[in-house]
Design a protein around this motif. Structure first.
Motif, short mmCIF file in Angstrom:
data_model
loop_
_atom_site.label_atom_id
_atom_site.label_comp_id
_atom_site.label_asym_id
_atom_site.label_seq_id
_atom_site.Cartn_x
_atom_site.Cartn_y
_atom_site.Cartn_z
N ARG A 37 0.81 -1.12 -0.16
CA ARG A 37 0.05 0.09 -0.10
C ARG A 37 0.84 1.37 0.21
O ARG A 37 0.38 2.40 -0.26
N HIS A 38 2.08 1.07 0.29
CA HIS A 38 3.12 2.39 0.58
C HIS A 38 4.05 2.14 -0.64
O HIS A 38 5.29 2.35 -0.47
N GLU A 39 3.64 1.75 -1.96
CA GLU A 39 4.48 1.70 -3.21
C GLU A 39 5.58 0.54 -2.96
O GLU A 39 6.65 0.69 -3.62
N GLY A 40 5.46 -0.60 -2.06
CA GLY A 40 6.37 -1.62 -1.98
C GLY A 40 6.51 -2.31 -3.09
O GLY A 40 5.71 -2.43 -4.25
N TYR A 41 7.85 -2.74 -3.34
CA TYR A 41 8.32 -3.40 -4.43
C TYR A 41 8.35 -2.81 -5.91
O TYR A 41 8.06 -3.54 -6.99
N LYS A 46 11.46 -1.05 -11.22
CA LYS A 46 12.14 -0.32 -12.14
C LYS A 46 13.57 -0.63 -12.18
O LYS A 46 14.11 -0.54 -13.43
N ALA A 47 14.20 -1.46 -11.26
CA ALA A 47 15.52 -1.89 -11.38
C ALA A 47 15.58 -2.90 -12.29
O ALA A 47 16.69 -3.04 -13.19
N LEU A 48 14.43 -3.92 -12.38
CA LEU A 48 14.62 -4.83 -13.26
C LEU A 48 14.51 -4.60 -15.00
O LEU A 48 14.71 -5.35 -15.73
N ALA A 49 13.99 -3.24 -15.09
CA ALA A 49 13.87 -2.75 -16.29
C ALA A 49 15.31 -2.03 -16.86
O ALA A 49 15.22 -1.65 -17.86
N MET A 50 16.19 -2.08 -15.85
CA MET A 50 17.49 -1.75 -16.19
C MET A 50 18.49 -2.77 -16.38
O MET A 50 18.32 -3.86 -15.93
N SER A 51 19.69 -2.62 -16.66
CA SER A 51 20.65 -3.63 -16.74
C SER A 51 21.20 -3.61 -15.38
O SER A 51 21.28 -2.55 -14.81
N PRO A 52 22.01 -4.60 -15.04
CA PRO A 52 22.77 -4.78 -13.76
C PRO A 52 23.70 -3.57 -13.36
O PRO A 52 23.78 -2.86 -12.39
N ASP A 53 24.47 -3.26 -14.46
CA ASP A 53 25.49 -2.18 -14.52
C ASP A 53 24.95 -0.68 -14.38
O ASP A 53 25.30 0.00 -13.64
N SER A 228 17.40 1.29 2.00
CA SER A 228 17.32 2.66 1.42
C SER A 228 17.25 2.70 0.29
O SER A 228 17.04 3.64 -0.66
N VAL A 229 17.73 1.64 -0.59
CA VAL A 229 17.57 1.43 -1.94
C VAL A 229 16.50 1.66 -2.70
O VAL A 229 16.41 2.37 -3.87
N PRO A 230 15.52 0.80 -2.19
CA PRO A 230 14.09 1.30 -3.02
C PRO A 230 13.57 2.37 -3.09
O PRO A 230 13.10 2.54 -4.44
N ALA A 231 13.69 3.01 -2.24
CA ALA A 231 13.18 4.48 -2.30
C ALA A 231 14.01 5.24 -3.28
O ALA A 231 13.59 6.35 -4.00
N ILE A 232 15.37 5.20 -3.39
CA ILE A 232 16.08 5.68 -4.25
C ILE A 232 15.58 5.59 -5.84
O ILE A 232 15.60 6.20 -6.61
N LEU A 233 15.62 4.15 -6.16
CA LEU A 233 14.99 3.82 -7.21
C LEU A 233 13.66 4.26 -7.52
O LEU A 233 13.31 4.64 -8.57
N ARG A 234 12.78 4.21 -6.69
CA ARG A 234 11.44 4.65 -6.85
C ARG A 234 11.35 5.96 -7.15
O ARG A 234 10.45 6.62 -7.72
#
Length: 450
Positions: A37-41, A46-53, A228-234
């Protein structure tokens, strides 16, 4: 000085930046349902739509620094993992929070464990890893149960296991409970413990990025760093960099404890001052003033009320002669005996020394003997120089940072409160009256010492 909230121009609402702690007060905040409910996952999508690098570069550009104490850039640590080496890669989250005064990772895991799991998914994708571990402080059984339940929920919903979100990524997470050794908070000792051996620091190089868990490339990160990483990606790296300072961007959790009106976790941008945090917490307890405090737990050099306006980021605290560390702000008022407090900390480090290296094993033992004698009024003035000499023989010369942590309170307390040490020696006992607690004892009554 006594710090009151009315002296601040900036309201607490503008200083606080609730991200990780945004919904801790909601009923069943720890569940997957609440997290979604709070934008989880959404960050991992977004990360999976990018390359690992690209993910590594994004986290690196955000300026996120490790929240476990050293402040090493998180993206850079991920970048160190060699690629195409044919070896399995591992992610290990250090949740062995044992630093005296530190209490941020445990509340985070208790109230919002899925933020860690989502961050681990992103990290695993970035470093091309299929197996991750959470090394948790074993005494925190309620947190262990919630972590297990969160992992179960994530597997059931398809966020863990085979083919995560249809991306082809396979990730398995294991929760491991430690046995209560402070030394296992050191990353290489943690890896030895995770492998089933006695937790003792390893000689470096090789570093964990090259030969870590099971002699394979490994990233070891703190709970708050990964969470902290998920919020940065989101929300974006620019949003993250809009908070904090240039070299220490973003938000973080500050653990405020001790003789304060309202102790607790305060999530704010890096660079906030203790004066501001005390203003948000109602100041020191009524009728008392700040005497000394630690910016990052007992292993960081203590500071005094002269440092109330030092920005709490890595550079400014370092320039003030201490370390930001785990951001465990222990505040002590004028009723506290510095010698007694430092003695208790020194006893802790002597007890928790793994015994692998001589400076720490022998040095912490002798520090305890001297500190106990001084506290009891059996010390001599030359013992103060001997204290500093022994601490100097430990600092920078032990196998890991535990020795440095044991020496820090000695150096800093002698720097700021040498007169109080001398009063213990000349007065043949502690000058604080334990019965009254707030006044100096009459030196003609040594029986007040305990």
């Amino acid at each position: 000085m006594t710090v009151a909230p009315e002296i601040f121009e900036t309201s607490p609402e503008k200083l606080l930046t609730p991200v990780l702690s945004a919904f801790w007060d909601e009923p069943r905040s720890w569940t997957l349902e609440t997290y979604l409910r709070h934008e989880g996952y959404q960050g991992v999508r977004k990360a999976l739509a990018m390359s690992p690098d690209e993910v590594i570069a994004y986290v690196k550009d955000s300026g996120l620094r490790g929240r476990g104490g050293a402040g090493f850039p998180t993206g850079m640590k991920w970048q160190f993992i060699p690629q195409g080496d044919g070896k399995p890669h591992y992610l290990v989250v250090n949740a062995d929070e044992s630093e005296p005064g530190t209490c941020k990772d445990i509340p985070l895991l208790f109230a919002n464990p899925h933020s860690l799991l989502e961050g681990m998914l992103i990290a695993c994708y970035a470093i091309r890893c299929n197996r991750a571990f959470i090394y948790l402080r074993g005494e925190t059984v309620p947190v262990l149960r919630r972590l297990h339940e969160a992992v179960r929920e994530a597997y059931a919903a398809g966020y863990l296991g085979r083919n995560v979100l249809g991306s082809g990524l396979d990730v398995d997470i294991t929760v491991h409970a430690g046995a209560g050794a402070y030394i296992c908070g050191e990353e290489t000792a943690l890896l030895d413990s995770l492998e089933g051996r006695r937790g003792q620091p390893r000689l470096r190089p090789p570093f964990p990025a090259v030969a870590g868990l099971y002699a394979c490339p490994t990233v070891v990160n703190n709970v708050e760093s990964i969470a902290s990483v998920p919020a940065i990606l989101r929300r974006g790296k620019e949003w993250f960099r809009s908070m904090g300072s240039e070299k220490s961007p973003g938000f973080t959790l500050y653990s405020l404890s001790g003789h304060v009106a309202s102790p607790g976790q305060y999530e704010a941008p890096l660079g906030v001052t203790l004066r501001q945090l005390l203003g948000m917490s109602g100041g020191m307890r009524p009728g008392h003033r700040l005497k000394f405090w630690t910016p990052g737990g007992s292993s960081t050099p203590l500071l005094t009320d002269e440092h109330l306006d030092v920005p709490l980021d890595y550079e400014a605290v370092g320039a003030a002669g201490s370390m930001l560390g785990t951001k465990a702000l222990q505040c002590f008022d004028e009723t506290t005996c510095v010698v007694r407090a430092v003695t208790r900390w020194t006893e802790f480090y002597a007890h928790e020394s793994c015994g692998k290296c001589t400076p720490c094993r022998e040095g912490t033992y002798w520090l305890v003997q001297l500190m106990r004698d001084i506290e009891a009024g059996k010390g001599r003035i030359p013992d103060l120089d001997k204290l500093a000499d022994i601490a100097d023989n430990i600092n920078g010369k032990s196998f890991c940072a535990l020795g440095d942590g044991a020496a820090s309170p000695i150096f800093s307390s002698l720097k700021y409160f040498r007169a109080e040490y001398e009063q213990h020696v000349k007065g043949r006992g502690c000058p604080f009256d334990p019965a009254k607690s707030t006044v100096w004892a009459d030196q003609s009554h040594p029986e007040v010492h305990v």
